[in-house]
Design a protein around this motif. Structure first.
Motif, PDB file in Angstrom:
ATOM      1  N   SER A 344     -14.612   1.722   0.486  1.00 18.56           N
ATOM      2  CA  SER A 344     -14.011   2.331  -1.037  1.00 18.56           C
ATOM      3  C   SER A 344     -15.169   2.870  -1.691  1.00 18.56           C
ATOM      4  N   VAL A 345     -16.365   2.449  -1.591  1.00 23.33           N
ATOM      5  CA  VAL A 345     -17.510   3.184  -2.117  1.00 23.33           C
ATOM      6  C   VAL A 345     -17.752   4.568  -1.180  1.00 23.33           C
ATOM      7  N   ALA A 346     -17.600   4.538  -0.022  1.00 24.50           N
ATOM      8  CA  ALA A 346     -17.759   5.960   0.853  1.00 24.50           C
ATOM      9  C   ALA A 346     -16.691   6.949   0.316  1.00 24.50           C
ATOM     10  N   VAL A 347     -15.530   6.491  -0.076  1.00 24.20           N
ATOM     11  CA  VAL A 347     -14.626   7.291  -0.279  1.00 24.20           C
ATOM     12  C   VAL A 347     -14.599   7.763  -1.731  1.00 24.20           C
ATOM     13  N   PHE A 348     -15.192   6.979  -2.733  1.00 24.98           N
ATOM     14  CA  PHE A 348     -15.562   7.186  -4.141  1.00 24.98           C
ATOM     15  C   PHE A 348     -16.738   8.296  -3.962  1.00 24.98           C
ATOM     16  N   HIS A 349     -17.731   8.165  -3.084  1.00 24.43           N
ATOM     17  CA  HIS A 349     -18.647   9.044  -2.965  1.00 24.43           C
ATOM     18  C   HIS A 349     -18.236  10.444  -2.453  1.00 24.43           C
ATOM     19  N   LEU A 350     -17.194  10.342  -1.509  1.00 18.44           N
ATOM     20  CA  LEU A 350     -16.265  11.405  -0.937  1.00 18.44           C
ATOM     21  C   LEU A 350     -15.773  12.339  -2.162  1.00 18.44           C
ATOM     22  N   MET A 351     -15.211  11.531  -2.981  1.00 15.75           N
ATOM     23  CA  MET A 351     -14.505  12.336  -4.171  1.00 15.75           C
ATOM     24  C   MET A 351     -15.438  12.658  -5.308  1.00 15.75           C
ATOM     25  N   THR A 352     -16.665  12.334  -5.567  1.00  9.65           N
ATOM     26  CA  THR A 352     -17.387  12.795  -6.538  1.00  9.65           C
ATOM     27  C   THR A 352     -18.143  13.802  -5.915  1.00  9.65           C
ATOM     28  N   HIS A 353     -18.667  13.663  -4.631  1.00 13.36           N
ATOM     29  CA  HIS A 353     -19.377  14.556  -3.946  1.00 13.36           C
ATOM     30  C   HIS A 353     -18.566  15.852  -3.686  1.00 13.36           C
ATOM     31  N   ALA A 354     -17.083  15.785  -3.810  1.00 14.79           N
ATOM     32  CA  ALA A 354     -16.306  16.967  -3.403  1.00 14.79           C
ATOM     33  C   ALA A 354     -16.478  17.877  -4.762  1.00 14.79           C
ATOM     34  N   TYR A 507     -15.312   7.346 -15.409  1.00 13.55           N
ATOM     35  CA  TYR A 507     -13.964   6.814 -15.498  1.00 13.55           C
ATOM     36  C   TYR A 507     -13.163   6.245 -14.500  1.00 13.55           C
ATOM     37  N   THR A 508     -13.595   6.406 -13.086  1.00 14.78           N
ATOM     38  CA  THR A 508     -12.934   5.892 -12.170  1.00 14.78           C
ATOM     39  C   THR A 508     -13.664   4.876 -11.258  1.00 14.78           C
ATOM     40  N   ILE A 509     -14.877   4.594 -11.622  1.00 11.62           N
ATOM     41  CA  ILE A 509     -15.612   3.608 -10.680  1.00 11.62           C
ATOM     42  C   ILE A 509     -14.777   2.236 -10.999  1.00 11.62           C
ATOM     43  N   ASP A 510     -14.467   1.818 -12.043  1.00 14.53           N
ATOM     44  CA  ASP A 510     -13.606   0.209 -12.273  1.00 14.53           C
ATOM     45  C   ASP A 510     -12.580   0.260 -11.226  1.00 14.53           C
ATOM     46  N   PRO A 511     -11.498   1.182 -11.222  1.00 19.85           N
ATOM     47  CA  PRO A 511     -10.358   1.013 -10.588  1.00 19.85           C
ATOM     48  C   PRO A 511     -10.567   1.268  -8.991  1.00 19.85           C
ATOM     49  N   LEU A 512     -11.494   2.187  -8.631  1.00 17.88           N
ATOM     50  CA  LEU A 512     -11.720   2.667  -7.397  1.00 17.88           C
ATOM     51  C   LEU A 512     -12.309   1.614  -6.474  1.00 17.88           C
ATOM     52  N   LEU A 513     -13.586   0.846  -7.321  1.00 14.67           N
ATOM     53  CA  LEU A 513     -14.332   0.059  -6.504  1.00 14.67           C
ATOM     54  C   LEU A 513     -14.177  -1.404  -6.803  1.00 14.67           C
ATOM     55  N   PHE A 514     -13.786  -1.779  -7.984  1.00 16.70           N
ATOM     56  CA  PHE A 514     -13.530  -3.021  -8.535  1.00 16.70           C
ATOM     57  C   PHE A 514     -12.125  -3.367  -8.742  1.00 16.70           C
ATOM     58  N   GLY A 515     -11.211  -2.590  -8.812  1.00 14.24           N
ATOM     59  CA  GLY A 515      -9.746  -2.749  -8.892  1.00 14.24           C
ATOM     60  C   GLY A 515      -9.018  -2.645  -7.915  1.00 14.24           C
ATOM     61  N   GLU A 516      -7.751  -2.500  -8.125  1.00  9.66           N
ATOM     62  CA  GLU A 516      -6.694  -2.839  -6.953  1.00  9.66           C
ATOM     63  C   GLU A 516      -5.935  -1.539  -6.258  1.00  9.66           C
ATOM     64  N   PHE A 517      -6.937  -0.271  -6.641  1.00  9.74           N
ATOM     65  CA  PHE A 517      -6.408   0.853  -6.232  1.00  9.74           C
ATOM     66  C   PHE A 517      -6.074   1.155  -4.896  1.00  9.74           C
ATOM     67  N   PHE A 518      -7.443   0.638  -4.180  1.00  6.69           N
ATOM     68  CA  PHE A 518      -7.450   0.755  -2.645  1.00  6.69           C
ATOM     69  C   PHE A 518      -6.834  -0.572  -2.050  1.00  6.69           C
ATOM     70  N   SER A 519      -6.457  -1.449  -2.715  1.00  7.57           N
ATOM     71  CA  SER A 519      -6.234  -2.887  -2.280  1.00  7.57           C
ATOM     72  C   SER A 519      -5.282  -2.878  -0.887  1.00  7.57           C
ATOM     73  N   ASP A 520      -4.222  -2.068  -0.694  1.00 10.02           N
ATOM     74  CA  ASP A 520      -3.371  -1.806   0.401  1.00 10.02           C
ATOM     75  C   ASP A 520      -3.625  -0.881   1.445  1.00 10.02           C
ATOM     76  N   ALA A 521      -4.650  -0.101   0.951  1.00 10.09           N
ATOM     77  CA  ALA A 521      -5.090   1.061   1.884  1.00 10.09           C
ATOM     78  C   ALA A 521      -6.346   0.707   2.835  1.00 10.09           C
ATOM     79  N   ILE A 522      -7.199  -0.288   2.296  1.00  8.55           N
ATOM     80  CA  ILE A 522      -8.472  -0.677   3.006  1.00  8.55           C
ATOM     81  C   ILE A 522      -8.419  -1.882   3.079  1.00  8.55           C
ATOM     82  N   PHE A 523      -8.736  -2.574   4.446  1.00 10.35           N
ATOM     83  CA  PHE A 523      -8.827  -3.524   4.874  1.00 10.35           C
ATOM     84  C   PHE A 523     -10.274  -4.291   5.212  1.00 10.35           C
TER      85      PHE A 523
END
Length: 673
Positions: A344-354, A507-523
């Motif tokens: 989730s940290v990798a795709v978070f950086h993917l998003m901000t980096h984009a 504004y997105t670090i909470d849901p993306l890294l420490f919330g449930e946003f990726f809960s069913d997409a990343i194992f």
């Protein structure tokens, strides 16, 4: 399946850019008789991408707020035994985020292209290509199976080949697009082997079905070895990611891709092609979590790319190549996060980096336009007062890139550094050193470029190659010899990209890294790899994280990089020249890009050519042609020449043969008695 996500609206997301691309490519070019002009062409393609962006934003809203999901097959192409080959979509948090990032960045690039490619002869063709690229990337990220994933994977590779070589009369552009195509084929060979192993042992190409069998595959060994089958699968898949996401040593194509127009540099290097590998590994997390060997390999490759590609950015003078090596380094950071099981940290950086990388590339293009196609930062300086919008947006992008607290890049980059520090894998120590050292390197080369371009004395009138830059496509008026701000179609995308570059991480670090946003997409196997739990334990909010950063090592390393670059290039320019003299061997090593291109061209390419000649002369000519084909007809000819003597047509020959035959028969019977 949620009722809020309809297959028809999801299908419209990739189809809208495809329709725009087809209309522009057919009716806007000689293929269809140039029936539509430039205005209609860019209107159609921008409208298609805009529709895709609006639908993607609505999808993201449904996924984030309503918990909507979609996973279904839209079309079955063929069935081979029990193996189904289908077209379908899987929409979850990961997909919805990628859809918005891809379509928004693409929309900005489309608008920007109106100004940048204003007078290029291939205007309509270019719009067709970039819309087709958007369609390909959307098919990749929206797929629910590996067949469609591979289709999108290859499609973005094909269109990138067309875009990098867009100016097909330039030999350097043709060399660059062929290089990109061939290097990506190396990675894609590993990728298709990985998919083939999953299909062979899992019996399916569908994500959900394959992930359900991950534990079963994890118990198998590769035939004839004691290797874990899942390790072989993951390494093969990661080789594919190394090609697409330009990881060492398959990174060599990316800097040369700068030969294409600047808009495609932003499109390829920001949110689309180069992030496909990061997305794929994240999507395949159920497999990668079963192999610590693969994760360690990913950590090492990512760390090497993050640090050593950053070193090459220190000596670049082409403004686009500085940003390109920055992309390589940041992709290394994302890869390191994957290896640490912080997907989730990798795709978070993917998003901000984009956002901030697209901003930096488009800002570089704006500078190139304002400087009349000069790309050498040594012949710039003082551009700030002539191009205020480009200046301020480029500064914001640079601050985000180096991880300035409260900027979007800080939240994702700092999270990667912390994740690696918390990892217990053997390779984590080297990776942590690499990403820490990379902070200083990134800050130094980023602000070296910033200071040389926007501050200091004006040097553009000293350029020995004035009006002959690499990006010269016969557009824009060169009669005014001073820098000038770009038109609104260029500056508006810069402003719109600068906003998320500053704010979106907060504004997105909470849901993306420490919330449930990726809960069913990343194992993640939290027992073996508890990195995210440890990060969550130390996280106390976005504001607290940014405030704490001012007392951490990464902040001071970044500040040291900025101060060092300011001193060397603004106050005492003699220092870089002195360092170059003292460290000349290292400079030569960097200038030759670690001699990897030399090795590829003189060892691999020549070796392959020698092998090919050997197979041709020894195998084809000597064995097949000489030993099989020629020998066979020569044998037939010899047999024919012998038998021909027996059929001469003379009666006395036949009478002689009859007498000899009778004699032999009599002799035979006498011998038997």
């Amino acid at each position: 399946m949620s009722q809020t996500l309809q297959a028809s609206s999801l299908l419209a997301v990739p189809m809208a850019p495809l329709v725009g691309s087809a209309l522009a490519g057919i009716f806007g070019t000689r293929l269809g008789g140039n029936q539509i002009g430039r205005a209609v062409t860019h209107t159609l393609t921008i409208l298609g991408v805009f529709i895709a962006f609006v639908l993607s934003a609505m999808t993201l809203q449904s996924v984030a707020l309503d918990g909507a999901r979609f996973n279904d097959t839209l079309y079955t192409w063929m069935v081979v035994g029990d193996l189904k080959m289908e077209i379908g979509f899987m929409i979850d948090g990961l997909t919805a985020m990628m859809m918005c990032v891809v379509t928004f960045v693409s929309l900005m690039v489309h608008i920007y292209t109106i100004g940048y490619m204003e007078e290029d002869e291939g205007y309509n063709r270019f719009f067709s290509y970039i819309s087709l690229f958007t369609f390909s990337m959307l098919m990749l990220v929206m797929s629910n199976n590996m067949l469609q994933l591979f289709f999108g994977w290859e499609a973005v590779g094909l269109v990138s080949y067309l875009l990098i070589g867009f100016w097909f009369n330039k030999p350097t552009a043709i060399f660059a697009n062929m290089k990109a195509f061939l290097v990506n084929r190396v990675g894609d060979f590993g990728f298709i082997l990985g998919i083939g192993l999953i299909a062979a042992y899992g019996g399916t190409l569908n994500y959900t079905e394959a992930f359900a069998k991950a534990a079963e595959l994890g118990a198998l060994t590769f035939p004839g070895t004691d290797w874990m089958l899942v390790t072989v699968i993951c390494i093969c898949l990661f080789i594919g990611a190394m090609g697409k996401s330009a990881q060492f040593p398959l990174h060599v194509w990316l800097p040369d891709s700068m030969e294409g127009p600047t808009p495609i540099s932003a499109l390829i290097h920001a949110a689309t092609m180069v992030t496909a590998g990061i997305f794929m590994v994240t999507r395949m997390s159920p497999f990668f979590e079963l192999s610590d060997t693969a994760l360690n390999l990913i950590l090492i490759i990512g760390a090497i790319t993050a640090l050593f590609m950053g070193f090459l950015g220190l000596i670049q003078n082409d403004i686009k190549r500085v940003v390109a090596y920055s992309t390589l380094s940041q992709l290394g950071y994302m890869t390191v996060a994957l290896g640490a099981s912080a997907y989730s940290v990798a795709v978070f950086h993917l998003m901000t980096h984009a956002f901030f990388k697209a901003l930096l590339f488009l800002g570089a293009g704006s500078v190139i336009m304002g400087m009349h196609h000069n790309q050498d930062i040594r012949w710039m300086g003082g551009v700030r007062k002539y191009m205020p919008i480009t200046w301020i947006t480029s500064l914001l992008g640079s601050l985000a890139l180096i991880g300035t607290p409260f900027f979007s890049g800080f939240y994702s980059k700092d999270s990667i550094i912390e994740a690696v520090a918390e990892s217990h894998l053997p390779a984590a120590g080297f990776a942590h050193f690499a990403v820490l050292a990379g902070v200083f390197v990134t800050a130094f080369y980023s602000f070296r470029m910033y200071f040389l371009v926007f501050h200091g004395a004006e040097r553009y009138d000293q350029n020995p190659d004035a009006h002959h830059g690499h990006d010269d496509h016969h557009g824009h008026d060169d009669h005014d010899h001073g820098p000038h701000e770009s038109p609104w179609v260029v500056t508006v995308p810069l402003v719109l990209l600068a906003i998320p570059s500053v704010l979106i991480g907060f504004y997105t670090i909470d849901p993306l890294l420490f919330g449930e946003f990726f809960s069913d997409a990343i194992f993640i196997n939290a027992d073996k790899h508890p990195v995210m739990h440890e990060l969550a334990h130390e996280y106390h909010g976005a504001v607290s994280m940014a405030m704490h950063a001012f007392s951490t090592v990464p902040f001071w390393l970044a500040l040291a990089g900025v101060v060092s670059s300011y001193y060397m290039y603004m106050i005492n320019p003699a220092v870089p020249a002195a360092i170059k003299r003292v460290c000349h061997p290292i400079y030569v090593l960097f200038e030759n890009k670690y001699y990897l291109d030399w090795f590829n061209e003189n060892v691999l390419a020549r070796g392959a050519r020698a092998l090919g000649i050997g197979l041709w002369k020894g195998g084809d000519q000597a064995i097949i042609e000489g030993g099989v084909v020629n020998a066979s007809w020569k044998l037939v000819g010899w047999v024919s020449s012998v038998t021909r003597q027996l059929q001469s047509g003379y009666l006395y020959h036949y009478a002689l043969m009859m007498i000899l035959g009778v004699f032999l028969l009599m002799t035979w019977f006498v011998w038997l008695k």
